[in-house]
Write a protein that holds these residues in place. Structure first.
Motif, PDB file in Angstrom:
ATOM      1  N   VAL A 138     109.481  53.222  98.973  1.00 27.69           N
ATOM      2  CA  VAL A 138     110.108  53.767 100.188  1.00 27.69           C
ATOM      3  C   VAL A 138     110.461  52.640 101.150  1.00 27.69           C
ATOM      4  O   VAL A 138     111.568  52.594 101.717  1.00 27.69           O
ATOM      5  N   ILE A 139     109.554  51.700 101.343  1.00 26.59           N
ATOM      6  CA  ILE A 139     109.814  50.566 102.242  1.00 26.59           C
ATOM      7  C   ILE A 139     110.990  49.729 101.727  1.00 26.59           C
ATOM      8  O   ILE A 139     111.876  49.332 102.497  1.00 26.59           O
ATOM      9  N   VAL A 140     111.014  49.458 100.425  1.00 27.34           N
ATOM     10  CA  VAL A 140     112.092  48.658  99.846  1.00 27.34           C
ATOM     11  C   VAL A 140     113.443  49.343 100.035  1.00 27.34           C
ATOM     12  O   VAL A 140     114.445  48.706 100.403  1.00 27.34           O
ATOM     13  N   LEU A 141     113.477  50.661  99.790  1.00 27.86           N
ATOM     14  CA  LEU A 141     114.738  51.387  99.931  1.00 27.86           C
ATOM     15  C   LEU A 141     115.195  51.448 101.380  1.00 27.86           C
ATOM     16  O   LEU A 141     116.404  51.430 101.666  1.00 27.86           O
ATOM     17  N   PRO A 195     117.723  42.148  99.847  1.00 29.83           N
ATOM     18  CA  PRO A 195     117.301  41.497  98.593  1.00 29.83           C
ATOM     19  C   PRO A 195     116.002  40.715  98.714  1.00 29.83           C
ATOM     20  O   PRO A 195     115.293  40.540  97.723  1.00 29.83           O
ATOM     21  N   SER A 196     115.681  40.245  99.918  1.00 28.67           N
ATOM     22  CA  SER A 196     114.438  39.493 100.073  1.00 28.67           C
ATOM     23  C   SER A 196     113.208  40.383  99.967  1.00 28.67           C
ATOM     24  O   SER A 196     112.082  39.885  99.915  1.00 28.67           O
ATOM     25  N   ALA A 197     113.409  41.713  99.914  1.00 28.98           N
ATOM     26  CA  ALA A 197     112.284  42.633  99.717  1.00 28.98           C
ATOM     27  C   ALA A 197     111.919  42.769  98.244  1.00 28.98           C
ATOM     28  O   ALA A 197     111.026  43.540  97.888  1.00 28.98           O
ATOM     29  N   SER A 198     112.610  42.007  97.389  1.00 30.55           N
ATOM     30  CA  SER A 198     112.384  42.135  95.955  1.00 30.55           C
ATOM     31  C   SER A 198     110.977  41.712  95.544  1.00 30.55           C
ATOM     32  O   SER A 198     110.472  42.143  94.505  1.00 30.55           O
ATOM     33  N   SER A 199     110.340  40.858  96.336  1.00 32.16           N
ATOM     34  CA  SER A 199     108.981  40.413  95.996  1.00 32.16           C
ATOM     35  C   SER A 199     107.907  41.369  96.488  1.00 32.16           C
ATOM     36  O   SER A 199     106.726  41.192  96.175  1.00 32.16           O
ATOM     37  N   LEU A 200     108.301  42.391  97.240  1.00 33.01           N
ATOM     38  CA  LEU A 200     107.314  43.278  97.874  1.00 33.01           C
ATOM     39  C   LEU A 200     106.484  44.027  96.831  1.00 33.01           C
ATOM     40  O   LEU A 200     105.247  44.002  96.874  1.00 33.01           O
ATOM     41  N   LEU A 201     107.158  44.700  95.897  1.00 34.69           N
ATOM     42  CA  LEU A 201     106.422  45.520  94.931  1.00 34.69           C
ATOM     43  C   LEU A 201     105.640  44.668  93.938  1.00 34.69           C
ATOM     44  O   LEU A 201     104.547  45.036  93.520  1.00 34.69           O
ATOM     45  N   LEU A 202     106.204  43.526  93.540  1.00 35.94           N
ATOM     46  CA  LEU A 202     105.465  42.656  92.621  1.00 35.94           C
ATOM     47  C   LEU A 202     104.208  42.114  93.285  1.00 35.94           C
ATOM     48  O   LEU A 202     103.145  42.037  92.660  1.00 35.94           O
ATOM     49  N   ALA A 203     104.305  41.736  94.566  1.00 37.54           N
ATOM     50  CA  ALA A 203     103.116  41.271  95.289  1.00 37.54           C
ATOM     51  C   ALA A 203     102.100  42.398  95.428  1.00 37.54           C
ATOM     52  O   ALA A 203     100.886  42.191  95.307  1.00 37.54           O
ATOM     53  N   LEU A 204     102.592  43.600  95.668  1.00 38.62           N
ATOM     54  CA  LEU A 204     101.704  44.764  95.777  1.00 38.62           C
ATOM     55  C   LEU A 204     100.940  44.965  94.466  1.00 38.62           C
ATOM     56  O   LEU A 204      99.733  45.220  94.461  1.00 38.62           O
ATOM     57  N   TYR A 205     101.647  44.830  93.356  1.00 40.28           N
ATOM     58  CA  TYR A 205     101.018  45.029  92.059  1.00 40.28           C
ATOM     59  C   TYR A 205     100.013  43.927  91.745  1.00 40.28           C
ATOM     60  O   TYR A 205      98.986  44.165  91.107  1.00 40.28           O
ATOM     61  N   VAL A 206     100.304  42.694  92.170  1.00 33.32           N
ATOM     62  CA  VAL A 206      99.357  41.594  91.987  1.00 33.32           C
ATOM     63  C   VAL A 206      98.054  41.892  92.710  1.00 33.32           C
ATOM     64  O   VAL A 206      96.956  41.666  92.183  1.00 33.32           O
ATOM     65  N   VAL A 207      98.154  42.402  93.939  1.00 34.67           N
ATOM     66  CA  VAL A 207      96.952  42.674  94.733  1.00 34.67           C
ATOM     67  C   VAL A 207      96.129  43.796  94.107  1.00 34.67           C
ATOM     68  O   VAL A 207      94.900  43.724  94.033  1.00 34.67           O
ATOM     69  N   LEU A 208      96.803  44.840  93.619  1.00 39.96           N
ATOM     70  CA  LEU A 208      96.062  45.961  93.045  1.00 39.96           C
ATOM     71  C   LEU A 208      95.424  45.588  91.709  1.00 39.96           C
ATOM     72  O   LEU A 208      94.407  46.162  91.336  1.00 39.96           O
ATOM     73  N   GLN A 209      96.040  44.664  90.977  1.00 42.13           N
ATOM     74  CA  GLN A 209      95.493  44.196  89.697  1.00 42.13           C
ATOM     75  C   GLN A 209      95.053  45.378  88.835  1.00 42.13           C
ATOM     76  O   GLN A 209      93.877  45.703  88.730  1.00 42.13           O
ATOM     77  N   PRO A 210      96.004  46.038  88.165  1.00 39.22           N
ATOM     78  CA  PRO A 210      95.701  47.295  87.468  1.00 39.22           C
ATOM     79  C   PRO A 210      94.548  47.233  86.490  1.00 39.22           C
ATOM     80  O   PRO A 210      93.872  48.222  86.274  1.00 39.22           O
ATOM     81  N   ALA A 211      94.284  46.089  85.874  1.00 38.36           N
ATOM     82  CA  ALA A 211      93.217  46.037  84.873  1.00 38.36           C
ATOM     83  C   ALA A 211      91.835  46.201  85.472  1.00 38.36           C
ATOM     84  O   ALA A 211      90.867  46.415  84.769  1.00 38.36           O
ATOM     85  N   ALA A 212      91.712  46.107  86.811  1.00 37.25           N
ATOM     86  CA  ALA A 212      90.385  46.147  87.430  1.00 37.25           C
ATOM     87  C   ALA A 212      89.884  47.558  87.685  1.00 37.25           C
ATOM     88  O   ALA A 212      88.791  47.747  88.186  1.00 37.25           O
ATOM     89  N   ARG A 213      90.677  48.573  87.357  1.00 35.98           N
ATOM     90  CA  ARG A 213      90.309  49.967  87.560  1.00 35.98           C
ATOM     91  C   ARG A 213      89.897  50.240  89.006  1.00 35.98           C
ATOM     92  O   ARG A 213      90.707  50.128  89.903  1.00 35.98           O
ATOM     93  N   ASP A 214      88.631  50.548  89.250  1.00 38.03           N
ATOM     94  CA  ASP A 214      88.210  50.965  90.581  1.00 38.03           C
ATOM     95  C   ASP A 214      88.116  49.817  91.584  1.00 38.03           C
ATOM     96  O   ASP A 214      87.791  50.035  92.732  1.00 38.03           O
ATOM     97  N   SER A 215      88.354  48.604  91.139  1.00 33.49           N
ATOM     98  CA  SER A 215      87.974  47.454  91.951  1.00 33.49           C
ATOM     99  C   SER A 215      88.926  47.179  93.096  1.00 33.49           C
ATOM    100  O   SER A 215      90.132  47.240  92.960  1.00 33.49           O
ATOM    101  N   MET A 216      88.357  46.835  94.264  1.00 34.91           N
ATOM    102  CA  MET A 216      89.102  46.202  95.348  1.00 34.91           C
ATOM    103  C   MET A 216      88.543  44.809  95.588  1.00 34.91           C
ATOM    104  O   MET A 216      88.920  44.115  96.522  1.00 34.91           O
ATOM    105  N   THR A 217      87.606  44.402  94.694  1.00 36.48           N
ATOM    106  CA  THR A 217      87.019  43.073  94.814  1.00 36.48           C
ATOM    107  C   THR A 217      88.082  42.009  94.614  1.00 36.48           C
ATOM    108  O   THR A 217      88.864  42.049  93.685  1.00 36.48           O
ATOM    109  N   GLY A 218      88.093  41.038  95.489  1.00 28.71           N
ATOM    110  CA  GLY A 218      89.064  39.957  95.379  1.00 28.71           C
ATOM    111  C   GLY A 218      90.444  40.309  95.871  1.00 28.71           C
ATOM    112  O   GLY A 218      91.358  39.485  95.770  1.00 28.71           O
TER     113      GLY A 218
END
Length: 675
Positions: A370-373, A378-401
């Protein structure tokens, strides 16, 4: 001043030496000799990157060349890692979907609602795929990264459909060419290496990983025999180490020396297993591990586990020279379908940490879309990738780090923006990064953050070169949007913790108890099936519950400590989770083997049940050596993983005296309900 220049020169020389050593390691075999396949692969990659860069620059095809390179990288990441046969099988079903998303994704920029829906569905689905296995996890995460790049970054949105299709298809074809070239001369090399690793690496999960690679490659008889012998050797080895912990100092030293001698023999046999052909074994691979220890004096009687070690090694020796390539019988029909149904039932529930984290990622990505749209920048192109890096999907429940990843993403993009501003010819960073990714496939498969970080670099550099604004302003915009994406990830993650039914302060001992109980229920159901009792509903319910509990326990260590440093308690919990999950995989696999094989494995199931229940007796199960390799493999692996799990459980519960007898009390309901 001279000293400063000398110091800088020394640092540069050290860096060059390290880089050269790394390059030699990448281009060499495990024995250290030059590997012609790796050299051929590296030369092809370098030629392709240079040619693609030149063609793109001369004919104004930078974007199609970039899409082709990205498609090749993502295809190799998702479909590689095993033998040529199994990799090509994954390539057949994964690559058409990848080409489709790389072609259609840029076109969805004009249909924002559909773009958001596609991204949300892909993120949720990829977050659930770890329940099916490691390669499904890697494939799902790679497909999610491809969807984010193609749909949200704007790369290729100015190209016609035919050009997008041609670019992505050519990238996939190049990936196929690379994989065939690297594997055609020795198609089964990766499988042999995985099987040989069972003779070199102790610890839970190694046999399961090798067995999965072996089954995917056709289940050849001789490798199955090696796996069966290696599993018996590993189970006897762990039994001997457990007995050493229960003995006095002199006896413990004697048993540990036998294990050390056995490890040296196993290492020699591993070298023979890895080779394409073996005409004979050296003396170091044929000797008895206990002879050298007995020759030094002391007690001459040996525990039963020593005989198990020799039985396993003898089976490998008899097989590694005379290699029978015919495949073994497959699993029972419907096994894959039953596993899929079990995984769906286990994790489509808010009680599953995997499901909760998938929901968390989906909500964060939807909010970011929604924010990107709204920004339409074009400089918002890094927004979702950075978001995904922070969430780190492999960590499941984790917010550690998460805060560390947030700072790393923002600082990394800021430093990249400064580099783009100051460095002439910054566009060359894109082919350099793609070339580096093609040469670092194993790391990209094991470190999802590295893959996302490389995609962020490519996206930022490509978009910065296209924006008609001062580069300083562009750098500030990218850094700001990266910070916004990271902040969204943190906020959504924290709110989800408060709303979704999870625990901020996890009960480690309670989680271990419930996991042990669920695995024990599955084990007893399979044991009853092996004794002729027909319990399909109870077996399926026990499989579902064990799958959910082990997956939850695997995500537990990430919740324990926010410092990023693993403590002894974290390590014990992680070891218990890995061992119990490996044990669950063995029992679930045995559940789908023929009934005759289940009956053969009943003694092993009984021994494992005793170990999990707190009994201190560790012995090799009475499984006939003439049984099917798949059965002996599972039976011995069951015992090994149970021994690993028992030691980790002792450490988790804080028992000072390991291997003492005790009883873990469980609340056992009259009926097993899956909620």
């Amino acid at each position: 001043m001279t000293g400063v220049f000398d110091s800088v020169g020394k640092s540069v020389r050290t860096a060059k030496s390290a880089l050269a050593a790394r390059a030699r390691q990448l281009l060499a075999t495990e024995a250290g000799a030059p590997d012609p396949r790796q050299r051929q692969y590296a030369v092809l990659v370098l030629v392709a990157v240079v040619a693609g860069t030149a063609v793109g620059w001369l004919f104004d095809l930078q974007t199609p060349a970039l899409l082709a390179g990205l498609t090749a990288v993502l295809a190799l990441v998702a479909t590689g890692g095993q033998s040529l046969r199994s990799d090509l099988r994954r390539f057949v079903w994964f690559t058409p979907a990848l080409v489709l998303v790389m072609t259609v994704g840029p076109l969805l920029a004009n249909i924002p609602v559909l773009a958001g829906l596609v991204v949300a569905l892909v993120v949720f689905g990829s977050g659930m795929l770890p329940a099916l296995g490691e390669h499904y996890r890697i494939g799902g995460q790679t497909f999610a990264a491809a969807t984010l790049v193609s749909t949200t970054t704007g790369i290729g949105s100015d190209q016609p459909v035919w050009m997008l299709l041609a670019a992505s298809a050519s990238g996939a074809a190049f990936a196929l060419l690379l994989r065939v070239i690297i594997g055609l001369s020795d198609p089964g090399r990766a499988t042999r290496v995985a099987v040989a690793r069972t003779l070199l690496e102790p610890g839970p999960g190694v046999v399961e990983s090798a067995a999965a690679a072996w089954r995917a490659d056709g289940s050849s008889t001789w490798l199955g025999e090696v796996l069966a012998g290696a599993a018996r050797f590993r189970a006897a080895r762990e039994t001997l180490l457990a007995q050493a912990q229960q003995s006095d100092r002199i006896e413990a030293d004697r048993l540990q020396r036998i294990v050390a001698e056995a490890d040296q023999v196993a290492a020699e046999l591993a070298r023979a297993v890895r080779s394409r052909a073996c005409t004979g074994l050296p003396y170091a691979a044929r000797r008895d591990p206990s002879e050298a220890v007995l020759a030094r004096g002391g007690r001459q009687d040996l525990p039963e586990a020593v005989r198990g070690i020799n039985q396993g090694l003898d089976r490998i020796r008899a097989t590694v020279v005379r290699r029978v390539e015919t495949p073994l019988p497959p699993q029972a029909p419907g096994a894959r379908r039953e596993r899929l149904i079990g995984a769906v039932r286990a994790h489509l529930s808010f009680r599953s940490s995997l499901f909760r984290h998938s929901i968390r990622c989906t909500l964060a990505v939807a909010f970011g879309m929604v924010i990107v749209l709204l920004l339409r920048d074009p400089s918002a192109s890094s927004l979702l990738l950075a978001l995904y890096v922070v969430l780190q999907p492999a960590a499941r429940d984790s917010m550690t780090g998460a805060l560390e990843r947030t700072g790393g993403a923002v600082l990394g993009v800021t430093a990249l923006a400064i580099l783009i501003t100051l460095l002439p010819g910054a566009f060359l960073l894109v082919p350099l990064v793609i070339g580096g990714m093609l040469l670092s496939m194993p790391r990209l498969r094991s470190e999802y953050q590295t893959l996302l970080g490389c995609l962020i670099v490519i996206t930022v550099v490509d978009q910065a070169m296209r924006l008609d604004r001062p580069l300083v302003n562009v750098g500030i915009s990218f850094a700001a949007n990266t910070a916004v994406g990271a902040a969204i990830a943190l906020i959504v993650g924290y709110v989800a913790y408060l709303v979704l039914p999870s625990s901020i302060l996890p009960d480690v001992r309670g989680a271990v108890r419930s996991t042990v109980w669920s695995v024990s229920e599955l084990l007893r159901s399979v044991r009853a099936a092996g004794q002729g009792v027909d319990l399909p509903a109870a077996l399926q319910a026990a499989n579902v519950l064990a799958l959910r509990r082990t997956q939850d326990l695997l995500g537990m260590p990430a919740l324990l400590d926010g410092t990023g440093e693993e403590t002894d308690d974290d390590r014990a919990t992680r070891d218990a989770a890995v061992a119990l999950d490996a044990l669950r995989q063995d029992v679930a696999t045995l559940a789908f083997r023929p009934e005759a094989e289940q009956a053969v494995a009943v003694p092993a199931l009984r021994a494992v049940d005793d170990l999990l229940g707190g009994k201190a007796t560790a012995k090799i199960p009475d499984v006939p050596e003439s049984s099917a390799p798949a059965t002996e493999l599972l039976a011995s692996s069951l015992l090994e993983n149970a021994l690993h799990a028992r030691q980790a459980i002792d450490r988790t519960f804080g028992y000072d005296n390991p291997w003492k007898s005790y009883t873990i009390s469980f609340v056992r309901p009259e009926r097993l309900h899956i909620r």
